[in-house]
Enzyme design. Structure first.
Site, short mmCIF file in Angstrom:
data_model
loop_
_atom_site.label_atom_id
_atom_site.label_comp_id
_atom_site.label_asym_id
_atom_site.label_seq_id
_atom_site.Cartn_x
_atom_site.Cartn_y
_atom_site.Cartn_z
N HIS A 84 -58.62 32.74 36.20
CA HIS A 84 -58.07 33.04 37.52
C HIS A 84 -56.56 33.29 37.46
O HIS A 84 -56.00 33.88 38.39
CB HIS A 84 -58.45 31.99 38.57
CG HIS A 84 -57.67 30.71 38.55
ND1 HIS A 84 -58.13 29.57 37.96
CD2 HIS A 84 -56.48 30.40 39.08
CE1 HIS A 84 -57.26 28.60 38.13
NE2 HIS A 84 -56.24 29.07 38.81
N ASP A 220 -63.37 28.96 32.98
CA ASP A 220 -62.16 29.56 33.55
C ASP A 220 -61.04 29.74 32.53
O ASP A 220 -60.04 29.04 32.56
CB ASP A 220 -61.70 28.67 34.73
CG ASP A 220 -60.74 29.39 35.65
OD1 ASP A 220 -60.20 30.44 35.26
OD2 ASP A 220 -60.51 28.90 36.77
N SER A 654 -52.64 25.17 36.70
CA SER A 654 -53.76 25.94 36.18
C SER A 654 -53.36 26.56 34.86
O SER A 654 -52.28 27.14 34.74
CB SER A 654 -54.17 27.03 37.15
OG SER A 654 -55.07 26.50 38.06
N1 ARG Z 1 -58.81 26.32 42.90
C1 ARG Z 1 -58.20 26.79 41.70
C2 ARG Z 1 -56.65 26.87 41.89
O1 ARG Z 1 -56.16 26.50 42.91
C3 ARG Z 1 -58.81 28.05 41.21
C4 ARG Z 1 -58.78 29.22 42.11
C5 ARG Z 1 -59.33 30.52 41.62
N2 ARG Z 1 -60.73 30.69 41.88
C6 ARG Z 1 -61.30 31.14 43.03
N3 ARG Z 1 -62.60 31.13 43.13
N4 ARG Z 1 -60.63 31.61 44.06
O2 ARG Z 1 -55.99 27.81 41.60
N1 ASP Z 2 -56.24 25.76 40.59
C1 ASP Z 2 -54.85 25.33 40.69
C2 ASP Z 2 -53.91 26.32 40.01
O1 ASP Z 2 -54.13 27.49 40.02
C3 ASP Z 2 -54.68 23.96 40.15
C4 ASP Z 2 -54.79 22.94 41.23
O2 ASP Z 2 -54.36 23.19 42.36
O3 ASP Z 2 -55.24 21.84 40.92
O4 ASP Z 2 -52.84 25.99 39.59
#
Ligand code: ARG
Ligand code: ASP
Length: 719
Positions: A84, A220, A654
């Site tokens: 991502h 990921d 991330s």
């Molecule tokens: N939640 C994770 C972070 O905040 C991954 C986000 C990317 N994935 C998604 N399905 N939108 O970045």
């Molecule tokens: N998914 C998040 C990021 O992109 C990490 C988090 O918020 O825990 O940095």
């Protein structure tokens, strides 16, 4: 055994620490954390993690792009981060013919690695406490503005001195709300190439449905490489550049982790706000989040439906939708977590104790007695204005046509200024023309028109009329609240809904055409909204931050005095930090217990060929069937996919390496569990878990699924 646990708990409590909480400064680990880290099982030293004199693990960590972390895993600058985090770049290389997003991409040789204009990575060269120098000549009688300009002047000297004669950059950043300042010297590389990415049904398996959730099965990760010039120095892209030789790269452990194991996350957490007053937490959790959640939900429903129906729309909108959905879901989790934790009440109770402590001493009363009443009054005044701001930014200003139309503002303004020459105007029009195709590659006007109608409806009906730009009330009246009709009218008249009309307009542009921009219905909405923001809300917001910045600086200092035995960590501010904790499951709800790892079996259980996000890659399925896991399977005979631990992380973490007691790479951090997403405002050791990709699954995908063995051979695997 019991005794050591009791002793350890006592030791932790005596430090005033809740295990897992904290994002620590690498250069202070030795002084503040090393003892505890060793007690938790760490076998390396603080000096191995951050050293002033030698290369250390920090030299293998980068800030990736604007908001992620990456780590170097070979002596040829090979870099791992999340799928991502690389998503936008993978998307930019994708088209209907080469759909790398859906199918994945693997360069077979250095020559096939793809450049990514605009992408850079940054190493931290060193950091240093410069509080005294930054605050030189700053007095408590200065106004905030005087204080800011004194500090900026000091910092400029510090920075100039720090980078003299080097190609480094430097900045001085406030920590603890401006009570401390650190100098950060950095080195940025800008030739970063895409080496590999798994298909979305691995890299984004579970999509937005599983996002922020446990149990998780997302592979990921993506792979990039840093290139440098012949002297191993940063250079813009050139085909003559060569792979960068790093000062340090991470060794990768094939051993996996077990429950209770010590791990640490080394990366770039973006923003946390752990020391705010109750009123601030209330504003975020109970005002800002609910407004933004509702508006995002509407946009997502429309985009998701269109993506289901049209492959091109899927490619165009997948990155946008992921961005919208990510914060949408985060905000839902955060508000729930704040409620479940009674965070506002807890903060209020703390504030009462704090006020009693302040009142017990005349000096403290003078310094801190007015602090909380001042906070409460400014928040009650500001909250409705902040609501209005959220409505505007998450509402009308989230509509693509409105934002795009406004990108023509400069052209319209300069065209009517006599001091600007014809050639300057023409150059600007040409520059805009060059961006047209790139913009429309990812634009679908039917999607946008639907969003326009839905969002305007909500905005005009729900936002407070006290803080609404007049154009909205006028339009609403003019179209008799028929939002579809309004949308149709805008989209049939605007120049900016198609590449053809926009190009035709710009190709023949002369300055008298500025009228056409100024009369464009999408532009008019944009211009009126931005003007309103500038003349009204922005001033309120600036005033609010002016006051609360200085209150927060005092409140932070006061909290540290109030709890002299507590070890404080500074809020995240996109600087390099270490979070450490233990591999551990949790209980998300009454009668539910979550295990600490997930496996490939779970991927097969979630499989659904009819849903894009739950299609299982055929190669993966075959490897599962034959249990062909090579050296990457776990002792227990399964293929571990992800695991969770108590490390305190946030957005920006991330892609961060997750390291074991020996400093070897065991995982790539990519998310948090939903129940714990309030950790940006208040950490709960029972519920807050970071989610990491098991590095063995990452290697398995590279080696066995993608067949990109050349990459695994570059890495140093340890057993
Ligand atoms: N939640 C994770 C972070 O905040 C991954 C986000 C990317 N994935 C998604 N399905 N939108 O970045
Ligand atoms: N998914 C998040 C990021 O992109 C990490 C988090 O918020 O825990 O940095």
């Amino acid at each position: 055994m019991k005794k050591t646990i009791i002793l350890l708990t006592f030791f932790l409590l005596s430090l005033g620490l809740r295990a897992g909480e904290g994002m620590w400064l690498p250069l202070l680990l030795q002084q503040l954390n090393e003892k505890e880290m060793r007690a938790m099982g760490m076998r390396i030293t603080a000096e191995d993690i951050y050293s002033i004199n030698h290369s250390s693990l920090k030299d293998a960590i980068v800030l990736f792009g604007g908001g992620c972390t990456g780590e170097i895993v070979s002596n040829q600058g090979l870099l791992l981060t999340n799928h991502h985090c690389g998503y936008g770049n993978i998307q930019r290389h994708s088209s209907l013919e080469h759909d790398y997003l859906t199918d994945g991409f693997w360069a077979q040789s250095l020559a096939e690695e793809l450049p990514n204009p605009g992408l850079s990575v940054t190493f931290l060269v060193r950091m240093e406490d410069v509080t005294a120098a930054a605050l030189k000549n700053v007095t408590s009688r200065m106004s905030e503005t005087q204080r800011d300009s004194a500090i900026s002047a000091n910092n400029k000297l510090i920075v100039d001195q720090a980078i003299k004669g080097t190609h480094y950059k430097a900045s001085v950043r406030p920590f603890f709300a401006g009570n401390q300042y650190y100098l950060l010297v950095t080195e940025t590389f800008s030739d970063i190439r895409l080496v590999g990415a798994p298909p979305s049904n691995i890299g984004k398996f579970g999509g937005d449905t599983d996002n922020w959730m446990w149990p998780r099965h997302t592979g990921d990760f993506s792979v990039f490489r840093i290139y440098a010039n012949k002297n191993n120095n940063p250079a813009d892209y050139s085909k003559d550049n060569i792979p960068y030789t790093p000062k340090k790269y991470l060794n990768i452990s094939l051993k996996g982790v077990s429950e209770g194991d010590f791990t640490f996350v080394y990366g770039y957490p973006g923003t946390t706000q752990e020391y705010l007053p109750a009123a601030a937490v209330d504003m975020v959790a109970n005002h800002k989040n609910p407004i933004a959640i509702g508006l995002r939900q509407q946009r997502l429903d429309i985009i998701d439906q269109a993506m289901e129906q049209d492959r091109l729309v899927r490619i165009q909108y997948s990155a946008k939708a992921a961005g919208i959905a990510n914060f949408w879901k985060k905000m839902i989790g955060e508000s729930r977590g704040i409620k479940r934790l009674d965070a506002v009440d807890k903060k209020q109770a703390f504030e009462q104790e704090f006020s009693q402590w302040a009142a017990a001493d005349p000096y403290r009363e003078a310094a801190y007695g007015k602090l909380l009443p001042a906070y409460n009054s400014i928040y009650s005044d500001f909250t409705p204005k902040n609501d209005a701001y959220t409505y505007l930014t998450e509402g009308p200003l989230s509509i693509e046509i409105i934002r795009y139309a406004y990108s023509f503002n400069k052209l319209a303004q300069q065209s009517s200024q006599k001091t600007v020459s014809d050639s300057a105007v023409n150059a600007l029009a040409k520059q805009l023309l060059a961006g047209v195709d790139g913009y429309f590659k990812n634009y679908d006007k039917n999607v946008d028109r639907k969003i326009f109608a839905a969002i305007m409806n909500t905005y005009c009906e729900k936002a407070s009329p006290d803080y609404m730009p007049a154009i909205f009330t006028e339009m609403k009246a003019g179209y008799k609240a028929d939002y579809q009709k309004w949308a149709d009218a805008v989209f049939s008249k605007t120049l900016f809904a198609s590449a053809e009309t926009t190009k035709a307009f710009l190709e023949k542009y002369s300055r008298k055409d500025a009228k056409k921009i100024l009369n464009d219905p999408a532009f008019q909405l944009a211009a009126a909204t931005y003007a309103y923001l500038q003349q009204n809300l922005s001033k309120d917001i600036a005033r609010f931050y002016d006051v609360t910045d200085s209150l927060q600086r005092i409140y932070m200092k006061a909290q540290m005095e109030f709890l002299p035995k507590k070890l404080f960590y500074p809020d995240a501010n996109s600087t390099l930090r270490v979070a450490y904790g233990q591999v551990k499951g949790y209980e998300p709800a009454d009668a539910v217990e979550y295990n600490w790892f997930s496996t490939l079996d779970g991927i097969m259980q979630k499989e659904n060929p009819d849903i894009y996000d739950y299609v299982v890659d055929p190669r993966l399925k075959e490897l599962y069937r034959t249990k062909n896991y090579g050296p990457y399977g776990d002792r227990d005979g399964t293929m571990h996919v992800t695991f969770i631990a108590t490390n305190h992380t946030t957005g920006g973490n991330s892609g961060s390496p997750v390291l074991d007691a020996d400093g070897n790479l065991v995982g790539i951090n990519f998310d948090r569990c939903w129940e714990g997403t309030m950790s940006d405002l208040m950490y709960d050791p029972d519920q807050c878990r970071n989610i990491s990709l098991d590095i063995r699954y990452c290697l398995f995908v590279i080696d066995k699924v993608a067949g990109a063995k050349r990459l695994v051979e570059e890495m140093n695997l340890v057993n």
